[in-house]
Write a protein that holds these residues in place. Structure first.
Motif, PDB file in Angstrom:
ATOM      1  N   CYS A 311      10.832  52.759  94.706  1.00  0.00           N
ATOM      2  CA  CYS A 311      12.267  52.654  94.417  1.00  0.00           C
ATOM      3  C   CYS A 311      12.524  51.667  93.283  1.00  0.00           C
ATOM      4  N   GLU A 312      11.741  50.585  93.207  1.00  0.00           N
ATOM      5  CA  GLU A 312      11.913  49.580  92.153  1.00  0.00           C
ATOM      6  C   GLU A 312      11.641  50.190  90.773  1.00  0.00           C
ATOM      7  N   GLN A 313      10.642  51.063  90.674  1.00  0.00           N
ATOM      8  CA  GLN A 313      10.342  51.703  89.391  1.00  0.00           C
ATOM      9  C   GLN A 313      11.509  52.565  88.920  1.00  0.00           C
ATOM     10  N   ILE A 314      12.088  53.318  89.833  1.00  0.00           N
ATOM     11  CA  ILE A 314      13.231  54.164  89.469  1.00  0.00           C
ATOM     12  C   ILE A 314      14.423  53.294  89.071  1.00  0.00           C
ATOM     13  N   ALA A 315      14.645  52.209  89.824  1.00  0.00           N
ATOM     14  CA  ALA A 315      15.751  51.308  89.500  1.00  0.00           C
ATOM     15  C   ALA A 315      15.547  50.670  88.121  1.00  0.00           C
ATOM     16  N   GLN A 316      14.314  50.284  87.796  1.00  0.00           N
ATOM     17  CA  GLN A 316      14.012  49.683  86.498  1.00  0.00           C
ATOM     18  C   GLN A 316      14.314  50.644  85.360  1.00  0.00           C
ATOM     19  N   THR A 317      14.002  51.920  85.567  1.00  0.00           N
ATOM     20  CA  THR A 317      14.302  52.935  84.553  1.00  0.00           C
ATOM     21  C   THR A 317      15.799  52.998  84.281  1.00  0.00           C
ATOM     22  N   PHE A 318      16.614  52.974  85.332  1.00  0.00           N
ATOM     23  CA  PHE A 318      18.065  53.013  85.158  1.00  0.00           C
ATOM     24  C   PHE A 318      18.567  51.724  84.519  1.00  0.00           C
ATOM     25  N   ARG A 319      17.945  50.605  84.880  1.00  0.00           N
ATOM     26  CA  ARG A 319      18.394  49.337  84.273  1.00  0.00           C
ATOM     27  C   ARG A 319      18.171  49.354  82.763  1.00  0.00           C
ATOM     28  N   ARG A 320      17.048  49.903  82.322  1.00  0.00           N
ATOM     29  CA  ARG A 320      16.747  49.932  80.891  1.00  0.00           C
ATOM     30  C   ARG A 320      17.627  50.919  80.140  1.00  0.00           C
ATOM     31  N   THR A 321      17.869  52.095  80.727  1.00  0.00           N
ATOM     32  CA  THR A 321      18.578  53.163  80.007  1.00  0.00           C
ATOM     33  C   THR A 321      20.088  53.013  80.064  1.00  0.00           C
ATOM     34  N   THR A 322      20.621  52.376  81.110  1.00  0.00           N
ATOM     35  CA  THR A 322      22.075  52.290  81.259  1.00  0.00           C
ATOM     36  C   THR A 322      22.606  50.873  81.094  1.00  0.00           C
ATOM     37  N   GLU A 323      21.681  49.889  81.079  1.00  0.00           N
ATOM     38  CA  GLU A 323      22.082  48.481  80.972  1.00  0.00           C
ATOM     39  C   GLU A 323      23.031  48.100  82.099  1.00  0.00           C
ATOM     40  N   ARG A 324      22.755  48.664  83.283  1.00  0.00           N
ATOM     41  CA  ARG A 324      23.533  48.351  84.490  1.00  0.00           C
ATOM     42  C   ARG A 324      22.619  47.666  85.495  1.00  0.00           C
ATOM     43  N   LEU A 352      21.702  57.754  92.215  1.00  0.00           N
ATOM     44  CA  LEU A 352      21.985  56.672  91.270  1.00  0.00           C
ATOM     45  C   LEU A 352      22.871  57.146  90.122  1.00  0.00           C
ATOM     46  N   ASP A 353      22.659  58.376  89.677  1.00  0.00           N
ATOM     47  CA  ASP A 353      23.480  58.926  88.599  1.00  0.00           C
ATOM     48  C   ASP A 353      24.937  59.037  89.049  1.00  0.00           C
ATOM     49  N   ASN A 354      25.151  59.516  90.292  1.00  0.00           N
ATOM     50  CA  ASN A 354      26.516  59.589  90.829  1.00  0.00           C
ATOM     51  C   ASN A 354      27.137  58.199  90.922  1.00  0.00           C
ATOM     52  N   ALA A 355      26.340  57.250  91.419  1.00  0.00           N
ATOM     53  CA  ALA A 355      26.872  55.894  91.547  1.00  0.00           C
ATOM     54  C   ALA A 355      27.249  55.318  90.185  1.00  0.00           C
ATOM     55  N   MET A 356      26.460  55.620  89.156  1.00  0.00           N
ATOM     56  CA  MET A 356      26.773  55.142  87.798  1.00  0.00           C
ATOM     57  C   MET A 356      28.081  55.734  87.285  1.00  0.00           C
ATOM     58  N   LYS A 357      28.307  56.998  87.588  1.00  0.00           N
ATOM     59  CA  LYS A 357      29.487  57.686  87.061  1.00  0.00           C
ATOM     60  C   LYS A 357      30.774  57.177  87.685  1.00  0.00           C
ATOM     61  N   TYR A 358      30.721  56.838  88.982  1.00  0.00           N
ATOM     62  CA  TYR A 358      31.964  56.529  89.692  1.00  0.00           C
ATOM     63  C   TYR A 358      32.094  55.055  90.070  1.00  0.00           C
ATOM     64  N   SER A 359      31.319  54.195  89.408  1.00  0.00           N
ATOM     65  CA  SER A 359      31.482  52.748  89.622  1.00  0.00           C
ATOM     66  C   SER A 359      31.084  52.015  88.344  1.00  0.00           C
ATOM     67  N   ASP A 360      31.631  50.808  88.182  1.00  0.00           N
ATOM     68  CA  ASP A 360      31.317  49.998  87.000  1.00  0.00           C
ATOM     69  C   ASP A 360      30.537  48.740  87.366  1.00  0.00           C
ATOM     70  N   SER A 361      30.376  48.464  88.664  1.00  0.00           N
ATOM     71  CA  SER A 361      29.701  47.243  89.097  1.00  0.00           C
ATOM     72  C   SER A 361      28.249  47.545  89.458  1.00  0.00           C
ATOM     73  N   ALA A 362      27.587  46.565  90.040  1.00  0.00           N
ATOM     74  CA  ALA A 362      26.163  46.687  90.381  1.00  0.00           C
ATOM     75  C   ALA A 362      25.953  47.731  91.480  1.00  0.00           C
ATOM     76  N   ILE A 363      24.754  48.319  91.458  1.00  0.00           N
ATOM     77  CA  ILE A 363      24.358  49.318  92.466  1.00  0.00           C
ATOM     78  C   ILE A 363      23.183  48.745  93.240  1.00  0.00           C
ATOM     79  N   HIS A 364      23.201  48.931  94.547  1.00  0.00           N
ATOM     80  CA  HIS A 364      22.181  48.316  95.389  1.00  0.00           C
ATOM     81  C   HIS A 364      21.442  49.380  96.200  1.00  0.00           C
ATOM     82  N   ILE A 365      20.097  49.284  96.190  1.00  0.00           N
ATOM     83  CA  ILE A 365      19.247  50.153  97.011  1.00  0.00           C
ATOM     84  C   ILE A 365      18.617  49.298  98.096  1.00  0.00           C
ATOM     85  N   SER A 366      18.858  49.651  99.344  1.00  0.00           N
ATOM     86  CA  SER A 366      18.263  48.907 100.460  1.00  0.00           C
ATOM     87  C   SER A 366      17.405  49.860 101.293  1.00  0.00           C
TER      88      SER A 366
END
Length: 451
Positions: A311-324, A352-366
């Motif tokens: 999950c951390e690898q996928i999250a890192q990819t989104f952090r780099r590409t979306t700067e979120r 994660l893509d849905n969460a990016m589209k409909y929110s502007d704050s941080a996204i959390h994976i637990s």
């Protein structure tokens, strides 16, 4: 020939053959037993005659000595050692014509005399160990033949009656057996003619194979109807979704054709709009293909993964590409399990893509382990979903806010695809949301935890 007719004829033919064989067996058995009984009677008469009448009286020619031992409607004849007839008493006219057998012809004999069937018993008459003559006892067997004829008539009559009943019962049985098949055939014909899906009405009490076949047919029809409706809905929704970008592209192409070559602003606006709608069409087409592929059986192989780092690898990819900001947390340091990593990755990307589209704050994976199940939660603090929309968010092409979906490029397929993927992994996808607070999507998997 119809199956109903075959059942009637074959069952009646089989029963007829069995009845004929049974009747023949009964007649033969009756005749054999009756003849055995008649032979015993004649043999007993001969023994009584031998035991109670003196030799001199037997060979004297006085028929009165042998009259008491003569069967009703019968005859007794005494022959000497030369085979000559020496005494005789006849209780029935016509028996005198019975042919005289040779002296050595001993035992029982069936013959026909003056139109009557007679049974004869011949027994040597011993004198000091050597036969000195022959006792012959004869009796007409009309009663036996009458009984045999009567039995034959009873058997024929009862057999015909049973065969008639079997024809009626065969028709009833054929109707009973083939009724569900006939109903199924008519139902299929109605479906073919009308194009409407129909189920077979089935009795509740029956538990036989035809009932099972009817239930299976109804399940098949229900599944075909659902698939047909889904296909129709899929085509309708796909046509509707593709209509807008095609219309936009056509409109801007016409605008560019008329004015775009001379006006750089219009040219830039048209190219940008066409490019945007083309990307939307590409994305929509990809989602449609993915949605359709979820109905096909998958041959993906499971592999062991460490879930937290995955999950951390996928999250890192989104952090780099979306700067979120995308965070991953778990109460455990590591969780090893076996799963289809490509499917799980696609699920997380969609969420994660849905969460990016409909929110502007941080996204959390637990990530949690509860009651032997793996729980992966994707939580955002976005606009949220109102209560009336929650039951429909997993439906294909369903969008909570069409105007916002246009801006974000959504087409209502993401969550539907994600749910299908989760179910293919043997899990569940659940969503909790509140308007204005945010949304939490939970992936619940029953995977075996290795470590």
């Amino acid at each position: 020939m119809k199956i109903r007719t075959k059942i009637q004829w074959y069952s009646s033919l089989f029963l007829t053959i069995m009845l004929v064989l049974l009747s023949v067996f009964v007649l033969v058995a009756f005749l054999w037993i009756s003849i055995e009984r008649e032979q015993d009677i004649l043999e007993n008469q001969a023994k009584l005659l031998e035991e109670n009448v003196q030799v001199g009286d037997l060979f004297s020619g006085d028929s009165k000595a042998i009259e008491p031992y003569t069967p009703d409607d019968g005859m007794v004849r005494i022959f000497n050692s030369n085979g000559s007839l020496v005494n005789r008493f006849v209780d029935e006219d016509g028996l005198e014509e019975l042919a005289v057998k040779s002296f050595d012809d001993k035992g029982y004999n069936f013959a026909k005399v003056d139109g009557e069937y007679v049974l004869t018993y011949r027994s040597p008459y011993p004198e000091e160990g050597a036969p000195s003559g022959m006792i012959e006892v004869t009796q007409i067997q009309d009663a036996l033949l009458e009984q045999l004829s009567m039995l034959a008539l009873v058997l024929v009559g009862s057999s015909l009656f049973v065969i008639l009943l079997s024809v009626i019962a065969g028709k009833w049985l054929a109707n009973l057996i083939l009724k569900p098949i006939s109903i199924m055939s008519r139902t299929m014909s109605d479906i073919e003619e009308s194009g409407e899906f129909k189920e077979i009405p089935l009795p509740e009490k029956s538990k036989d194979e035809l009932q099972v076949m009817g239930v299976a047919f109804n399940r098949m029809i229900g599944r075909l109807e659902r698939n047909f409706n889904q296909q129709q809905q899929f085509l309708s929704d796909a046509s509707h979704e593709l209509k807008t970008p095609i219309t936009v592209i056509e409109s801007y192409a016409s605008l560019l054709k008329r004015w775009g070559m001379k006006d750089e602003a219009i040219l830039e606006e048209g190219v940008e709009a066409i490019h945007h709608e083309a990307l939307r069409m590409k994305q929509l087409t990809g989602h449609l293909l993915k949605a359709a592929s979820q109905t096909e059986p998958s041959s993906d192989m499971k592999e062991e993964i460490e879930l937290i780092s995955f999950c951390e690898q996928i999250a890192q990819t989104f952090r780099r590409t979306t700067e979120r900001e995308v965070t991953v947390s778990s109460e455990l340091s590591s969780i090893h399990t076996e799963t289809v990593s490509s499917k799980l990755e696609q699920i997380l990307i969609i969420l994660l893509d849905n969460a990016m589209k409909y929110s502007d704050s941080a996204i959390h994976i637990s990530i949690h382990v509860k009651d032997g199940r793996l729980l992966i939660e994707v939580q955002d603090q976005g606009v949220g979903i109102s209560e009336e929309h929650l039951p429909h968010v997993f439906e294909r092409f369903y969008r909570v806010d069409s105007s916002r979906a246009r801006k974000t490029g959504g087409n209502g397929l993401g969550l539907s695809i994600a749910r299908s993927l989760v179910e293919s992994l043997g899990g569940r996808l659940e969503i909790q949301s509140e308007k204005g607070t945010g949304t939490t999507v939970t992936i619940s998997l029953s995977h075996q935890i290795l470590i």
